[in-house]
Design a protein around this motif. Structure first.
Motif, mmCIF file in Angstrom:
data_model
loop_
_atom_site.group_PDB
_atom_site.id
_atom_site.type_symbol
_atom_site.label_atom_id
_atom_site.label_comp_id
_atom_site.label_asym_id
_atom_site.label_seq_id
_atom_site.Cartn_x
_atom_site.Cartn_y
_atom_site.Cartn_z
ATOM 1 N N ASP A 100 -31.346 -14.510 -89.615
ATOM 2 C CA ASP A 100 -30.449 -13.849 -88.673
ATOM 3 C C ASP A 100 -29.935 -12.524 -89.232
ATOM 4 O O ASP A 100 -28.840 -12.086 -88.897
ATOM 5 N N GLY A 101 -30.746 -11.891 -90.075
ATOM 6 C CA GLY A 101 -30.343 -10.608 -90.638
ATOM 7 C C GLY A 101 -31.450 -10.048 -91.514
ATOM 8 O O GLY A 101 -32.476 -10.696 -91.749
ATOM 9 N N ARG A 176 -39.476 -9.706 -85.764
ATOM 10 C CA ARG A 176 -38.427 -8.690 -85.812
ATOM 11 C C ARG A 176 -37.696 -8.727 -87.150
ATOM 12 O O ARG A 176 -36.667 -8.086 -87.321
ATOM 13 N N ASN A 216 -30.658 -0.217 -88.756
ATOM 14 C CA ASN A 216 -29.887 -0.459 -87.532
ATOM 15 C C ASN A 216 -28.658 -1.275 -87.904
ATOM 16 O O ASN A 216 -28.322 -1.384 -89.076
ATOM 17 N N GLU A 218 -28.095 -4.484 -87.693
ATOM 18 C CA GLU A 218 -28.295 -5.923 -87.840
ATOM 19 C C GLU A 218 -27.554 -6.435 -89.074
ATOM 20 O O GLU A 218 -27.285 -5.679 -90.014
ATOM 21 N N THR A 257 -23.337 -2.185 -90.191
ATOM 22 C CA THR A 257 -23.573 -3.597 -89.905
ATOM 23 C C THR A 257 -22.250 -4.257 -89.545
ATOM 24 O O THR A 257 -21.175 -3.690 -89.788
#
Length: 296
Positions: A100-101, A176, A216, A218, A257
């Motif tokens: 998740d990152g 991703r 980005n 994330e 982030t």
């Protein structure tokens, strides 16, 4: 399996299980259950027509089980820093179990990996997500082709050495998932890590700057850099403090982030028995102090 061992380790419960907290939960749960049973007894009757009454010991036991569950120690602690609008998290886990990152993967200046043992984070990354070491090297070479370097000899072979703090972004094919390989340590001519705390500080500063400019927003997932094969002679508490301090300093320049997760391998946690309550308390206080990014 290692995470379960960490969960049931004696010192985790010794440090994090609080009798006062347990008793508070038990009284609350017992009161709720008993109120419900009294309420049920008013409307329902037993076969012989008497009011329905539950087994008292069953109610007490159920309350104890519920209270233990509610007051159990947690292997993941998350703290929100409202002023910075960011979350700090510590998680006893395999970093690659968290998808998740973006992963931060520490490397040596040469980005060499063939001579490193299988437990190293970069070698795990290579073995899990690339068909062969050659494919991994090809990806590294493509990203590093325009990065300045100097030539040196390691283990009798001429290699390219890149500056400390060099960041290699890798996007896993068909996903991703992003990883940032970070040059955090020097290599000796024998191919061993040369511990240097200043190198770690410089590489962290470069990492946050790179992500702020090129990444980005994330979440970021980072291991406790330098605590294993880089041979830094400081505790993981000190390294966690360095990571958090540099992160907040970088965040003060530009927000990149909303969450920083620091992961600690379950085996390292079991062996060293760190107090997660202390780390959580530090996270809670970290955002209340002013960090001078120019001083890092």
């Amino acid at each position: 399996m290692a995470r379960w061992k960490a969960y049931f380790s004696f010192k985790l419960w010794l440090y994090s299980f609080r009798l006062k907290k347990f008793l508070g939960y038990w009284l609350a749960v017992f009161s709720v259950i008993w109120t419900f049973t009294e309420f049920s007894g008013y409307f329902f009757t037993a076969v012989d027509g008497s009011p329905w009454k539950p087994n008292v010991w069953g109610v007490i036991g159920l309350g104890i089980v519920a209270a233990i569950w509610m007051s159990r120690p947690l292997l993941r602690r998350t703290v929100l820093l409202p002023d910075q609008e960011v979350m700090l998290e510590i998680d006893i886990n395999d970093m690659y179990a968290r998808q998740d990152g973006a992963w931060i993967i520490p490397c040596n200046r040469c980005f060499l990996h063939s001579h490193i043992d299988e437990q190293a984070i970069v070698v795990q990354f290579r073995n899990r997500f690339f068909p062969s070491p050659a494919d991994f090297d090809q990806v590294l070479a493509q990203v590093l082709q325009n990065v300045p370097y100097e030539l040196d000899t390691v283990r009798g072979t001429q290699v390219k050495k890149y500056p400390i703090g060099t960041v290699v972004p890798v996007q896993l094919h068909g996903t991703r998932q992003t990883a940032y390989l970070l040059a955090t340590s020097e290599l000796t001519s024998q191919g061993k890590g040369d511990p240097n705390l200043n190198h770690l500080e410089d590489s962290l500063k470069s990492l946050w700057s790179y992500i702020a400019e090129n990444g980005n927003t994330e979440p970021i997932i980072i291991p406790i850099l330098g605590s294993g094969r880089h041979r830094l002679v400081v505790s993981r508490y000190v390294i966690i403090g360095m990571i958090v301090k540099s992160f907040l300093a970088g965040l003060a320049q530009r927000k990149f982030t909303k969450r920083l997760t620091i992961v600690m391998q379950p085996k390292a946690f079991i062996h060293n028995q760190y107090n997660l309550d202390e780390i959580e308390s530090y996270f809670s206080c970290a955002g209340k102090f002013e960090f001078d990014s120019k001083g890092l």
